[in-house]
Design a protein around this motif. Structure first.
Motif, short mmCIF file in Angstrom:
data_model
loop_
_atom_site.label_atom_id
_atom_site.label_comp_id
_atom_site.label_asym_id
_atom_site.label_seq_id
_atom_site.Cartn_x
_atom_site.Cartn_y
_atom_site.Cartn_z
N GLY A 186 51.05 -22.99 16.46
CA GLY A 186 52.44 -23.24 16.12
C GLY A 186 52.79 -22.83 14.69
O GLY A 186 53.96 -22.66 14.35
N PHE A 187 51.77 -22.67 13.86
CA PHE A 187 51.97 -22.30 12.46
C PHE A 187 51.65 -20.83 12.20
O PHE A 187 52.28 -20.21 11.35
N ALA A 188 50.64 -20.31 12.89
CA ALA A 188 50.04 -19.03 12.49
C ALA A 188 50.33 -17.92 13.49
O ALA A 188 50.49 -18.16 14.69
N ALA A 189 50.37 -16.69 12.97
CA ALA A 189 50.48 -15.52 13.84
C ALA A 189 49.16 -15.25 14.54
O ALA A 189 49.12 -14.76 15.65
N GLN A 190 48.06 -15.58 13.85
CA GLN A 190 46.74 -15.37 14.43
C GLN A 190 45.83 -16.53 14.04
O GLN A 190 45.79 -16.94 12.88
N VAL A 191 45.12 -17.05 15.04
CA VAL A 191 44.16 -18.14 14.83
C VAL A 191 42.81 -17.69 15.35
O VAL A 191 42.69 -17.28 16.51
N VAL A 192 41.81 -17.74 14.51
CA VAL A 192 40.45 -17.38 14.89
C VAL A 192 39.54 -18.55 14.53
O VAL A 192 39.42 -18.90 13.36
N GLY B 75 51.20 -16.49 9.04
CA GLY B 75 49.94 -16.32 8.34
C GLY B 75 48.74 -16.37 9.26
O GLY B 75 48.86 -16.46 10.49
N PHE B 76 47.57 -16.32 8.66
CA PHE B 76 46.28 -16.34 9.37
C PHE B 76 45.62 -17.70 9.22
O PHE B 76 45.63 -18.28 8.12
N VAL B 77 45.01 -18.17 10.28
CA VAL B 77 44.09 -19.31 10.20
C VAL B 77 42.74 -18.84 10.73
O VAL B 77 42.65 -18.36 11.85
N VAL B 78 41.73 -18.94 9.89
CA VAL B 78 40.37 -18.63 10.31
C VAL B 78 39.54 -19.87 9.99
O VAL B 78 39.50 -20.32 8.85
N GLY B 79 38.92 -20.43 11.02
CA GLY B 79 38.24 -21.70 10.80
C GLY B 79 36.98 -21.89 11.62
O GLY B 79 36.68 -21.13 12.55
N ASN B 80 36.28 -22.94 11.26
CA ASN B 80 35.08 -23.38 11.97
C ASN B 80 35.52 -24.21 13.17
O ASN B 80 36.26 -25.18 13.02
N SER B 81 35.06 -23.86 14.35
CA SER B 81 35.43 -24.60 15.57
C SER B 81 34.58 -25.86 15.77
O SER B 81 34.86 -26.66 16.66
N GLU B 82 33.57 -26.03 14.92
CA GLU B 82 32.65 -27.16 15.08
C GLU B 82 32.98 -28.27 14.09
O GLU B 82 33.23 -28.02 12.91
N ALA B 83 32.97 -29.50 14.58
CA ALA B 83 33.37 -30.65 13.78
C ALA B 83 32.22 -31.22 12.97
O ALA B 83 31.07 -31.20 13.41
N ALA C 82 51.74 -23.72 -3.01
CA ALA C 82 52.59 -24.80 -2.52
C ALA C 82 52.63 -24.78 -1.00
O ALA C 82 52.30 -23.77 -0.36
N PRO C 83 53.02 -25.89 -0.37
CA PRO C 83 53.16 -25.90 1.08
C PRO C 83 54.04 -24.74 1.57
O PRO C 83 55.08 -24.44 0.99
N GLY C 84 53.57 -24.08 2.62
CA GLY C 84 54.30 -22.96 3.20
C GLY C 84 54.10 -21.63 2.50
O GLY C 84 54.76 -20.65 2.84
N GLU C 85 53.16 -21.55 1.55
CA GLU C 85 52.97 -20.30 0.79
C GLU C 85 51.69 -19.55 1.13
O GLU C 85 51.59 -18.36 0.84
N ALA C 86 50.69 -20.20 1.68
CA ALA C 86 49.40 -19.54 1.89
C ALA C 86 49.50 -18.44 2.95
O ALA C 86 50.06 -18.65 4.02
N ASP C 87 48.95 -17.29 2.63
CA ASP C 87 48.86 -16.20 3.62
C ASP C 87 47.73 -16.47 4.60
O ASP C 87 47.79 -16.06 5.76
#
Length: 200
Positions: free
Chosen positions: A123-129, A90-98, A64-69
């Motif tokens: 603004g959402f994550a403790a760590q963004v990669v 939580g963590f966000v790990v993503g592709n920087s290319e569109a 649900a919204p707000g639950e993903a680690d």
């Protein structure tokens, strides 16, 4: 017991579901209970694909919204759209290319700049990669290995309950032999990018 709720998002043709399956098998090999589901699965090339993987004894595959680690974003805009799914810290790990959608290519819509996506994610994550998954995959030998680049980055920065070595074993065990070498290179390049601070 290791527990993690991982939300995958991308577009058709990026290997989002392949990555989900590989992580599920890695969890099972580690003796961890796993539940997986597709939200918008098997989309046509360019369509949205979302899936979930819950490790550690969750009974439902729903996040649900707000639950993903962890959010694993295979496409930059889809990463932005998925941010409400992330729990605080939580963590966000993503592709920087569109991979620009048709509306942007035709000039009807605007694509957000990388800097704006990064600021919003912080603004959402403790760590963004964010790593250039497509470029690194091409270095490995094929752009189709961009999903493995992302997994390597996620494992290296501690976003997953698995190590790069765990994923190496899974690639060797579960992928077709002709795909193993290029995916091992892609995994290593993703891990190096995350560790070396090349992430945006």
């Amino acid at each position: 017991m290791t527990r993690a709720r991982i939300f995958f998002t991308g577009v058709g043709g990026q290997g989002t579901l392949t990555a989900t399956t590989l992580l599920a098998r890695t969890a099972l090999d580690a003796g961890l209970p796993v539940t997986s589901g597709e939200i918008h699965g098997m989309a046509q090339r360019g369509g949205v694909v979302e899936s979930t993987l819950l490790v550690g004894g969750y009974k439902s595959a729903i996040i649900a919204p707000g639950e993903a680690d962890v959010i694993l974003g295979f496409e930059l805009l889809e990463t932005l759209r998925a941010l409400p799914m992330l729990k605080r810290g939580g963590f966000v790990v993503g592709n920087s290319e569109a991979l620009q959608p048709v509306g942007v290519c035709l000039g009807r819509e605007c694509y957000p700049p990388l800097e704006a996506v990064l600021e919003t994610a912080k603004g959402f994550a403790a760590q963004v990669v964010l790593v250039p998954c497509i470029s690194l995959a091409e270095q490995a030998g094929t752009a189709k290995a961009a999903n493995t680049v992302l997994l390597g980055a996620a494992a290296a920065c501690g976003a997953l309950p698995f190590s790069v070595a765990d994923l190496t074993r899974s690639i060797e065990k579960y992928l077709k032999p002709k795909l193993v070498d290029v995916n091992l290179k892609a995994l290593a390049l993703g891990a190096e990018a995350a560790k070396a601070g090349q992430a945006a």
